[in-house]
Scaffold this motif. Structure first.
Motif, PDB file in Angstrom:
ATOM      1  N   ARG A  62      -4.450   7.160  15.084  1.00  0.00           N
ATOM      2  CA  ARG A  62      -3.894   6.179  14.144  1.00  0.00           C
ATOM      3  C   ARG A  62      -2.477   6.582  13.756  1.00  0.00           C
ATOM      4  O   ARG A  62      -2.099   7.747  13.852  1.00  0.00           O
ATOM      5  CB  ARG A  62      -4.758   6.117  12.874  1.00  0.00           C
ATOM      6  CG  ARG A  62      -6.166   5.607  13.104  1.00  0.00           C
ATOM      7  CD  ARG A  62      -6.995   5.743  11.844  1.00  0.00           C
ATOM      8  NE  ARG A  62      -7.160   7.145  11.481  1.00  0.00           N
ATOM      9  CZ  ARG A  62      -7.571   7.565  10.291  1.00  0.00           C
ATOM     10  NH1 ARG A  62      -7.830   6.699   9.339  1.00  0.00           N
ATOM     11  NH2 ARG A  62      -7.708   8.858  10.040  1.00  0.00           N
ATOM     12  N   GLU A  63      -1.713   5.597  13.289  1.00  0.00           N
ATOM     13  CA  GLU A  63      -0.386   5.869  12.744  1.00  0.00           C
ATOM     14  C   GLU A  63      -0.510   6.258  11.269  1.00  0.00           C
ATOM     15  O   GLU A  63      -1.345   5.705  10.549  1.00  0.00           O
ATOM     16  CB  GLU A  63       0.494   4.622  12.843  1.00  0.00           C
ATOM     17  CG  GLU A  63       0.724   4.118  14.259  1.00  0.00           C
ATOM     18  CD  GLU A  63       1.541   2.828  14.257  1.00  0.00           C
ATOM     19  OE1 GLU A  63       2.557   2.769  13.549  1.00  0.00           O
ATOM     20  OE2 GLU A  63       1.148   1.881  14.969  1.00  0.00           O
ATOM     21  N   PRO A  64       0.312   7.191  10.799  1.00  0.00           N
ATOM     22  CA  PRO A  64       0.280   7.555   9.381  1.00  0.00           C
ATOM     23  C   PRO A  64       0.789   6.418   8.491  1.00  0.00           C
ATOM     24  O   PRO A  64       1.588   5.584   8.914  1.00  0.00           O
ATOM     25  CB  PRO A  64       1.227   8.758   9.296  1.00  0.00           C
ATOM     26  CG  PRO A  64       1.377   9.249  10.708  1.00  0.00           C
ATOM     27  CD  PRO A  64       1.233   8.037  11.571  1.00  0.00           C
ATOM     28  N   SER A  65       0.303   6.419   7.255  1.00  0.00           N
ATOM     29  CA  SER A  65       0.794   5.501   6.226  1.00  0.00           C
ATOM     30  C   SER A  65       1.733   6.264   5.306  1.00  0.00           C
ATOM     31  O   SER A  65       1.503   7.440   4.995  1.00  0.00           O
ATOM     32  CB  SER A  65      -0.387   4.947   5.421  1.00  0.00           C
ATOM     33  OG  SER A  65       0.037   4.389   4.198  1.00  0.00           O
ATOM     34  N   LEU A  66       2.787   5.614   4.850  1.00  0.00           N
ATOM     35  CA  LEU A  66       3.736   6.266   3.951  1.00  0.00           C
ATOM     36  C   LEU A  66       3.087   6.652   2.619  1.00  0.00           C
ATOM     37  O   LEU A  66       3.539   7.588   1.966  1.00  0.00           O
ATOM     38  CB  LEU A  66       4.932   5.350   3.694  1.00  0.00           C
ATOM     39  CG  LEU A  66       5.862   5.098   4.873  1.00  0.00           C
ATOM     40  CD1 LEU A  66       6.966   4.122   4.471  1.00  0.00           C
ATOM     41  CD2 LEU A  66       6.473   6.387   5.394  1.00  0.00           C
ATOM     42  N   ILE A 122       7.213   9.856  13.406  1.00  0.00           N
ATOM     43  CA  ILE A 122       5.836   9.362  13.331  1.00  0.00           C
ATOM     44  C   ILE A 122       5.388   9.216  11.883  1.00  0.00           C
ATOM     45  O   ILE A 122       4.767   8.218  11.506  1.00  0.00           O
ATOM     46  CB  ILE A 122       4.896  10.307  14.110  1.00  0.00           C
ATOM     47  CG1 ILE A 122       5.141  10.167  15.622  1.00  0.00           C
ATOM     48  CG2 ILE A 122       3.432  10.029  13.778  1.00  0.00           C
ATOM     49  CD1 ILE A 122       4.498  11.241  16.458  1.00  0.00           C
ATOM     50  N   ASN A 123       5.706  10.202  11.046  1.00  0.00           N
ATOM     51  CA  ASN A 123       5.251  10.187   9.659  1.00  0.00           C
ATOM     52  C   ASN A 123       6.077   9.275   8.754  1.00  0.00           C
ATOM     53  O   ASN A 123       5.652   8.983   7.635  1.00  0.00           O
ATOM     54  CB  ASN A 123       5.260  11.602   9.085  1.00  0.00           C
ATOM     55  CG  ASN A 123       4.025  12.384   9.477  1.00  0.00           C
ATOM     56  OD1 ASN A 123       2.912  11.874   9.417  1.00  0.00           O
ATOM     57  ND2 ASN A 123       4.217  13.628   9.896  1.00  0.00           N
ATOM     58  N   LEU A 124       7.238   8.852   9.225  1.00  0.00           N
ATOM     59  CA  LEU A 124       8.066   7.967   8.399  1.00  0.00           C
ATOM     60  C   LEU A 124       7.981   6.538   8.954  1.00  0.00           C
ATOM     61  O   LEU A 124       6.927   5.942   8.907  1.00  0.00           O
ATOM     62  CB  LEU A 124       9.492   8.514   8.310  1.00  0.00           C
ATOM     63  CG  LEU A 124       9.566   9.906   7.633  1.00  0.00           C
ATOM     64  CD1 LEU A 124      10.984  10.439   7.622  1.00  0.00           C
ATOM     65  CD2 LEU A 124       9.004   9.864   6.216  1.00  0.00           C
ATOM     66  N   HIS A 125       9.035   5.991   9.522  1.00  0.00           N
ATOM     67  CA  HIS A 125       8.972   4.573   9.902  1.00  0.00           C
ATOM     68  C   HIS A 125       8.435   4.330  11.308  1.00  0.00           C
ATOM     69  O   HIS A 125       8.090   3.198  11.649  1.00  0.00           O
ATOM     70  CB  HIS A 125      10.370   3.945   9.783  1.00  0.00           C
ATOM     71  CG  HIS A 125      10.935   4.031   8.404  1.00  0.00           C
ATOM     72  ND1 HIS A 125      10.480   3.257   7.368  1.00  0.00           N
ATOM     73  CD2 HIS A 125      11.915   4.798   7.871  1.00  0.00           C
ATOM     74  CE1 HIS A 125      11.153   3.528   6.269  1.00  0.00           C
ATOM     75  NE2 HIS A 125      12.034   4.470   6.557  1.00  0.00           N
ATOM     76  N   HIS A 160       5.645  -1.900   8.838  1.00  0.00           N
ATOM     77  CA  HIS A 160       6.503  -2.874   8.164  1.00  0.00           C
ATOM     78  C   HIS A 160       6.249  -4.286   8.689  1.00  0.00           C
ATOM     79  O   HIS A 160       6.291  -5.260   7.925  1.00  0.00           O
ATOM     80  CB  HIS A 160       7.968  -2.490   8.340  1.00  0.00           C
ATOM     81  CG  HIS A 160       8.280  -1.109   7.848  1.00  0.00           C
ATOM     82  ND1 HIS A 160       7.927  -0.687   6.588  1.00  0.00           N
ATOM     83  CD2 HIS A 160       8.882  -0.057   8.433  1.00  0.00           C
ATOM     84  CE1 HIS A 160       8.322   0.567   6.421  1.00  0.00           C
ATOM     85  NE2 HIS A 160       8.885   0.977   7.536  1.00  0.00           N
ATOM     86  N   ALA A 161       5.978  -4.411   9.978  1.00  0.00           N
ATOM     87  CA  ALA A 161       5.671  -5.724  10.549  1.00  0.00           C
ATOM     88  C   ALA A 161       4.366  -6.272   9.980  1.00  0.00           C
ATOM     89  O   ALA A 161       4.258  -7.464   9.664  1.00  0.00           O
ATOM     90  CB  ALA A 161       5.589  -5.620  12.076  1.00  0.00           C
ATOM     91  N   ILE A 162       3.366  -5.392   9.847  1.00  0.00           N
ATOM     92  CA  ILE A 162       2.085  -5.802   9.265  1.00  0.00           C
ATOM     93  C   ILE A 162       2.269  -6.222   7.814  1.00  0.00           C
ATOM     94  O   ILE A 162       1.739  -7.241   7.365  1.00  0.00           O
ATOM     95  CB  ILE A 162       1.060  -4.654   9.383  1.00  0.00           C
ATOM     96  CG1 ILE A 162       0.707  -4.410  10.856  1.00  0.00           C
ATOM     97  CG2 ILE A 162      -0.203  -4.950   8.572  1.00  0.00           C
ATOM     98  CD1 ILE A 162       0.011  -3.101  11.117  1.00  0.00           C
ATOM     99  N   THR A 163       3.050  -5.433   7.072  1.00  0.00           N
ATOM    100  CA  THR A 163       3.353  -5.767   5.676  1.00  0.00           C
ATOM    101  C   THR A 163       4.018  -7.136   5.584  1.00  0.00           C
ATOM    102  O   THR A 163       3.648  -7.972   4.748  1.00  0.00           O
ATOM    103  CB  THR A 163       4.271  -4.695   5.059  1.00  0.00           C
ATOM    104  OG1 THR A 163       3.629  -3.420   5.131  1.00  0.00           O
ATOM    105  CG2 THR A 163       4.591  -5.011   3.608  1.00  0.00           C
TER     106      THR A 163
END
Length: 555
Positions: A94-98, A122-125, A131-134
């Motif tokens: 999975r990708e990390p969340s901010l 990976i841990n930032l943007h 951001h696209a999902i948001t």
């Protein structure tokens, strides 16, 4: 001793086109985002989709401490160890969340000498997926509020809006808000709120969609509201699905990166397991199975959360059949489950270990109920004593569970060779994968089955609000869906303080929500929040960047 970020920054990464070449990926199938990360184009999957699948390995864990227990580190290290024993493997993460990056947990790219890189990106943007999902989620919310403002042709009851705005950040102040204030020109006043992006239905849909057509259909099926007469309103009724899908045209493509040792890793999607279904995307896992002999993937938190949802939701939808399950266990998590204070977990405490090790027993039993071979990975920390480690090994032997000591944090792939060998052996054992409940079982019975079989609860209590929501879910035809239970990660029960192997308890269901586009029913238990808050001393206070753009404090 070097920090995680210092180890990552000292690593000489391989250009991403060379990582792709290891997998037989043509450069025309690669969309680079800089030198060391890339999107994988749809043409790649279309080319390889007729290939036989490799072996699917799921990494899960016991119930963790608040600090986390190295499940991603173990997953990454296992992938590196597979390369050490000359096996062709891909890691699917999975990708990390901010939110947790700047909160308590920190990053989600592994640790020590078992990391995926570029760690900071990976841990930032990363590639902008979060951001696209948001944006897609919030576009839907904006279009819904605009429909209310522009005459409300569908007669939507603003008191019965089913969706919330989202943000990829822990921000408790946004849990409950009022929108539309400031007069007629600024909209219809109503109660609203934010959830964290990883809990949004759009995230779940992205992770379960097979292709763009499926994605758009699922987006259109999101239940957004009810009318004054009680009729459901879906995203397609306000014609939002096309624009939402357009915002997700790149986000739907899996991301290719690498480990510190150059092992390929696909990272895509990032729903939390305590408030969502906790797995990376179907597209990423399916593609990895076509490109390598072994796909190593993880599910969030313990087997009672991520693994259960991976098996009963993701495997159901994608037709996946795991060959083996790895359960990550640590001395400190078992001591925590035995009553040791979180501040004292580095101190040898056999009494707490004896009390807490029953938690490991439940997770072994849980995974065996699915008919899959199990291997326990004992993730070693530098504070662990030989006496403690021997105690866990003996417990595994007594419970007829294969096990291996994992030292990938300190030694990378070489520290996981024994684990890799045990996992490969497990993959060759007979497997009789089955779901924990039949899909056409009534919703209430599904909840009761998971509570009884996985949590070991004596029963389930449904609040009046939950009973009402259940009837509405049944009226929508949601009995055909699997369930996704939102529950604390720290306990098998819905009480985070009930550690070890709780007995004589019941699970309380306080609400039920149909994620009609994702295709599952979300069941809310305990005090679980869909918008976390920051701690007293958030990780963000330790993160900095210097005049040379070198980031520090990220872990």
């Amino acid at each position: 001793m070097l920090s995680d970020i210092e180890i990552a920054q000292q690593t000489k990464m391989v250009p991403i086109n060379k990582i792709a070449k290891q997998l037989g990926i043509d450069e025309t199938e690669l969309e680079p985002y800089g030198h060391y990360k890339a999107k994988l184009d749809d043409s790649l999957y279309n080319r390889v989709k007729e290939r036989d699948d490799g072996k699917l390995i799921l990494v899960t864990a016991i119930n963790p401490t608040p600090a986390g227990e190295g499940k991603t580190t173990t997953t990454v290290g296992l992938g590196q160890a597979m390369a050490q024993i000359k096996k062709k493997a891909i890691i699917a993460l999975r990708e990390p969340s901010l939110g947790p990056v700047f909160g308590v947990k920190g990053g989600a790219a592994g640790g020590g000498y078992a990391q995926v890189v570029p760690m900071e990106d990976i841990n930032l943007h990363f590639t902008g997926d979060m951001h696209a999902i948001t944006s897609a989620n919030n576009l839907l919310c904006a279009m819904l509020d605009n429909h209310l403002q522009q005459g409300n042709e569908l007669q939507i009851d603003q008191r019965r809006i089913q969706i919330k705005r989202c943000l990829d950040m822990n921000d408790r102040a946004l849990r409950n808000i009022i929108v539309g204030l400031g007069g007629k020109i600024n909209g219809i006043p109503r109660e609203d709120g934010f959830i964290i992006t990883v809990a949004s239905e759009v995230m779940a849909i992205l992770c379960l969609a097979i292709d763009m057509v499926d994605l758009k259909n699922r987006l259109g099926s999101i239940l957004v509201a009810y009318t004054y007469s009680g009729e459901p309103v879906f995203a397609k009724d306000i014609n939002a699905q096309g624009a939402m899908a357009a915002l997700l045209k790149d986000a739907i493509k899996p991301n290719l990166v690498q480990t510190l040792e150059g092992t390929p890793a696909i990272m895509h999607g990032g729903p939390f397991a305590n408030i969502a279904h906790g797995c990376n995307s179907v597209r990423a896992t399916s593609l990895a199975l076509k490109l390598a002999d072994y796909c190593i993937t993880e599910a969030g938190f313990g087997s009672d959360l991520g693994a259960e949802k991976f098996l009963d939701i993701k495997c159901l939808f994608a037709g996946l059949r795991p060959s083996a399950v790895v359960i990550v266990a640590t001395c400190r998590a078992l001591k925590y489950n035995g009553g040791a204070d979180v501040k004292d977990l580095k101190t040898e405490n056999i009494e707490a270990l004896q009390k807490g090790i029953v938690n490991l027993g439940v997770h072994i039993e849980n995974m065996r109920k699915y008919g899959i071979p199990v291997v326990v990975a004992i993730n070693r920390f530098d504070s662990d004593t030989d006496i403690e480690l021997d105690f866990i090994k003996k417990y595994c032997e007594e419970n007829h569970a294969d096990f291996a000591l994992s030292e990938v944090f300190a030694h990378g792939g070489k520290g996981g060779i024994e684990l890799a060998q045990k996992v490969c052996e497990a993959c060759e054992k007979p497997s009789d994968f089955k779901l924990i409940y039949p899909i056409l079982m009534p919703i209430k019975e599904k909840i009761e089955t998971v509570a009884r079989e996985i949590y070991r609860a004596d029963g389930v209590i449904f609040t009046a609000a939950a009973e009402k929501a259940l009837k509405e879910a049944e009226a929508l035809g949601a009995e055909r869906f699997p369930i996704c239970i939102a529950k604390t990660q720290y306990s098998l029960s819905d009480d985070p303080k009930a550690l070890g192997r709780p007995e004589n308890f019941k699970i309380t269901v306080r609400d039920i929500k149909v994620s009609n586009g994702a295709g599952f029913v979300v069941v809310f238990t305990g005090d679980i929040m869909t918008m976390p808050g920051l701690p007293k001393a958030p990780a963000a206070q330790r993160i900095d960047i210097d005049e040379n753009n070198v980031i520090s404090g990220l872990f």
